[in-house]
Design a protein around this motif. Structure first.
Motif, PDB file in Angstrom:
ATOM      1  N   GLU A  67       0.788  -1.104  -0.177  1.00 52.74           N
ATOM      2  CA  GLU A  67      -0.109  -0.055  -0.014  1.00 52.74           C
ATOM      3  C   GLU A  67       0.841   1.218   0.062  1.00 52.74           C
ATOM      4  O   GLU A  67       0.380   2.296  -0.731  1.00 52.74           O
ATOM      5  CB  GLU A  67      -0.928  -0.021   1.100  1.00 52.74           C
ATOM      6  CG  GLU A  67      -1.845   1.479   1.191  1.00 52.74           C
ATOM      7  CD  GLU A  67      -2.778   1.334   0.024  1.00 52.74           C
ATOM      8  OE1 GLU A  67      -3.187   2.440  -0.322  1.00 52.74           O
ATOM      9  OE2 GLU A  67      -3.116   0.313  -0.357  1.00 52.74           O
ATOM     10  N   VAL A  68       1.866   1.258   0.956  1.00 50.99           N
ATOM     11  CA  VAL A  68       2.725   2.395   0.947  1.00 50.99           C
ATOM     12  C   VAL A  68       3.612   2.523  -0.517  1.00 50.99           C
ATOM     13  O   VAL A  68       3.650   3.799  -0.775  1.00 50.99           O
ATOM     14  CB  VAL A  68       3.768   2.153   2.177  1.00 50.99           C
ATOM     15  CG1 VAL A  68       5.088   3.041   1.996  1.00 50.99           C
ATOM     16  CG2 VAL A  68       3.137   2.169   3.354  1.00 50.99           C
ATOM     17  N   SER A  91      10.887  -0.787  -6.663  1.00 50.56           N
ATOM     18  CA  SER A  91       9.338  -0.503  -6.719  1.00 50.56           C
ATOM     19  C   SER A  91       9.225  -1.778  -6.096  1.00 50.56           C
ATOM     20  O   SER A  91       9.570  -3.024  -6.415  1.00 50.56           O
ATOM     21  CB  SER A  91       8.684  -0.352  -7.928  1.00 50.56           C
ATOM     22  OG  SER A  91       8.737  -1.158  -9.050  1.00 50.56           O
ATOM     23  N   LEU A  92       7.795  -1.990  -5.223  1.00 44.96           N
ATOM     24  CA  LEU A  92       7.309  -3.047  -4.973  1.00 44.96           C
ATOM     25  C   LEU A  92       5.925  -2.892  -5.400  1.00 44.96           C
ATOM     26  O   LEU A  92       5.076  -2.346  -4.748  1.00 44.96           O
ATOM     27  CB  LEU A  92       7.641  -3.259  -3.195  1.00 44.96           C
ATOM     28  CG  LEU A  92       8.856  -3.203  -2.739  1.00 44.96           C
ATOM     29  CD1 LEU A  92       8.749  -3.126  -1.244  1.00 44.96           C
ATOM     30  CD2 LEU A  92       9.785  -4.561  -3.186  1.00 44.96           C
ATOM     31  N   THR A  93       5.549  -3.992  -6.202  1.00 44.02           N
ATOM     32  CA  THR A  93       4.148  -3.968  -6.543  1.00 44.02           C
ATOM     33  C   THR A  93       3.342  -5.248  -6.650  1.00 44.02           C
ATOM     34  O   THR A  93       2.309  -5.377  -6.769  1.00 44.02           O
ATOM     35  CB  THR A  93       4.028  -3.575  -8.512  1.00 44.02           C
ATOM     36  OG1 THR A  93       5.166  -4.701  -8.842  1.00 44.02           O
ATOM     37  CG2 THR A  93       4.893  -2.214  -8.740  1.00 44.02           C
ATOM     38  N   THR A  94       4.229  -6.520  -6.275  1.00 41.69           N
ATOM     39  CA  THR A  94       3.508  -7.796  -5.800  1.00 41.69           C
ATOM     40  C   THR A  94       4.012  -8.109  -4.755  1.00 41.69           C
ATOM     41  O   THR A  94       5.050  -7.815  -4.031  1.00 41.69           O
ATOM     42  CB  THR A  94       4.044  -8.693  -7.048  1.00 41.69           C
ATOM     43  OG1 THR A  94       5.342  -8.882  -6.867  1.00 41.69           O
ATOM     44  CG2 THR A  94       3.754  -8.062  -8.464  1.00 41.69           C
ATOM     45  N   LEU A 120       1.958   0.936   9.578  1.00 40.47           N
ATOM     46  CA  LEU A 120       3.456   1.418   9.117  1.00 40.47           C
ATOM     47  C   LEU A 120       3.546   2.691   8.538  1.00 40.47           C
ATOM     48  O   LEU A 120       2.492   3.369   7.819  1.00 40.47           O
ATOM     49  CB  LEU A 120       3.876   0.399   7.796  1.00 40.47           C
ATOM     50  CG  LEU A 120       4.850   0.765   7.212  1.00 40.47           C
ATOM     51  CD1 LEU A 120       6.329   0.540   7.953  1.00 40.47           C
ATOM     52  CD2 LEU A 120       5.131  -0.303   5.857  1.00 40.47           C
ATOM     53  N   VAL A 121       4.451   3.770   9.078  1.00 38.88           N
ATOM     54  CA  VAL A 121       4.642   4.848   8.678  1.00 38.88           C
ATOM     55  C   VAL A 121       6.086   5.503   8.003  1.00 38.88           C
ATOM     56  O   VAL A 121       5.972   6.490   7.568  1.00 38.88           O
ATOM     57  CB  VAL A 121       4.384   6.098   9.870  1.00 38.88           C
ATOM     58  CG1 VAL A 121       2.889   5.941  10.346  1.00 38.88           C
ATOM     59  CG2 VAL A 121       5.178   5.717  11.066  1.00 38.88           C
ATOM     60  N   TRP A 148      12.559   6.459   4.089  1.00 35.89           N
ATOM     61  CA  TRP A 148      11.132   6.769   3.364  1.00 35.89           C
ATOM     62  C   TRP A 148      10.261   6.816   4.446  1.00 35.89           C
ATOM     63  O   TRP A 148      10.208   6.328   5.267  1.00 35.89           O
ATOM     64  CB  TRP A 148      11.027   5.878   2.087  1.00 35.89           C
ATOM     65  CG  TRP A 148      10.759   4.474   2.436  1.00 35.89           C
ATOM     66  CD1 TRP A 148      11.503   3.378   1.858  1.00 35.89           C
ATOM     67  CD2 TRP A 148       9.552   3.749   3.107  1.00 35.89           C
ATOM     68  NE1 TRP A 148      10.951   2.198   2.341  1.00 35.89           N
ATOM     69  CE2 TRP A 148       9.877   2.365   2.688  1.00 35.89           C
ATOM     70  CE3 TRP A 148       8.233   4.265   3.631  1.00 35.89           C
ATOM     71  CZ2 TRP A 148       8.968   1.591   3.461  1.00 35.89           C
ATOM     72  CZ3 TRP A 148       7.589   3.115   4.121  1.00 35.89           C
ATOM     73  CH2 TRP A 148       7.761   1.904   3.930  1.00 35.89           C
ATOM     74  N   THR A 149       9.176   7.817   4.102  1.00 36.23           N
ATOM     75  CA  THR A 149       8.177   7.985   4.956  1.00 36.23           C
ATOM     76  C   THR A 149       6.845   7.907   3.910  1.00 36.23           C
ATOM     77  O   THR A 149       6.531   8.230   2.806  1.00 36.23           O
ATOM     78  CB  THR A 149       7.964   9.561   5.159  1.00 36.23           C
ATOM     79  OG1 THR A 149       9.332   9.719   6.064  1.00 36.23           O
ATOM     80  CG2 THR A 149       7.017   9.749   6.359  1.00 36.23           C
ATOM     81  N   ALA A 150       5.826   7.047   4.710  1.00 31.09           N
ATOM     82  CA  ALA A 150       4.457   6.624   4.054  1.00 31.09           C
ATOM     83  C   ALA A 150       3.747   8.203   3.990  1.00 31.09           C
ATOM     84  O   ALA A 150       3.990   9.292   4.597  1.00 31.09           O
ATOM     85  CB  ALA A 150       3.824   5.927   4.852  1.00 31.09           C
ATOM     86  N   ALA A 151       2.996   8.358   2.695  1.00 31.60           N
ATOM     87  CA  ALA A 151       2.495   9.457   2.421  1.00 31.60           C
ATOM     88  C   ALA A 151       1.727  10.127   3.656  1.00 31.60           C
ATOM     89  O   ALA A 151       1.787  11.219   3.859  1.00 31.60           O
ATOM     90  CB  ALA A 151       1.632   9.285   1.172  1.00 31.60           C
TER      91      ALA A 151
END
Length: 184
Positions: A31-32, A45-48, A85-86, A106-109
């Motif tokens: 999701e992040v 990138s993590l897409t799966t 998760l943030v 990195w920071t979640a949106a």
């Protein structure tokens, strides 16, 4: 060796729990990684689910090797205790006898602009200097691209002073900044 770090709540910010990544983090991690801002700033990138599981496995291998320490940064809900998760903070390139290592994050949106990254980065930096002092660690570097002023602010708030502009080099298409924090 994995561990948990805690950053105490303040009047304006909730507690943070920094811990090793777990397999049950995959859904939140995916999701992040749907965030286009995060995707533009990271190399992977993590897409799966398979990609996320491989990423988690590499993080576990880093801990086992004692050279790369990646923390999931979570905020516990004050009443239910359920965490979300943030952010992610990573300490990398730790080599006994070498005085420097690198940090990244990195920071979640949904967590940006709330002080999560500086607080978590400070906690990992203090932990690193304590944990690896006997191995000679005296300096941590934070690198980011020039077009990322938010990372400059995180660096400064976390005790990482600006040192220099670095020329672009693959995989980074733009010049960057090097920030440094020294062990007290």
């Amino acid at each position: 060796m994995s561990m948990t770090l805690r950053v105490a709540a303040t009047p304006s910010a909730p507690e943070l729990v920094l811990r090793a990544w777990r397999d049950d983090d995959v859904p939140e991690l995916l999701e992040v990684y749907r965030d286009p801002v995060l995707l533009a700033r990271t190399r992977h990138s993590l897409t799966t689910s398979a990609e996320a599981r491989r990423w988690l496995a590499r993080n576990r291998q880093g801990w086992a090797a004692g050279r790369r320490f990646s923390f999931a940064v979570c905020e516990p809900h004050p009443h239910s205790g359920v965490t979300r998760l943030v952010a992610c903070i990573v300490l990398k390139d730790v080599v006994p006898g070498r005085p420097d290592a690198e940090v990244g994050y990195w920071t979640a949106a949904a967590a940006r602009g709330r002080g999560v990254a500086p607080r978590a980065l400070d906690a990992v930096s203090r932990w690193a200097f304590t944990r690896f002092a006997a191995g000679g660690l005296t300096r941590l570097e934070l690198l980011h691209q020039l077009d990322n002023p938010a990372s400059c602010r995180v660096a400064e708030k976390s005790g990482y002073g600006f040192v220099e502009v670095l020329p672009a080099r693959p995989p980074f298409p733009l010049d960057g900044h090097r920030h440094v924090r020294w062990r007290d």
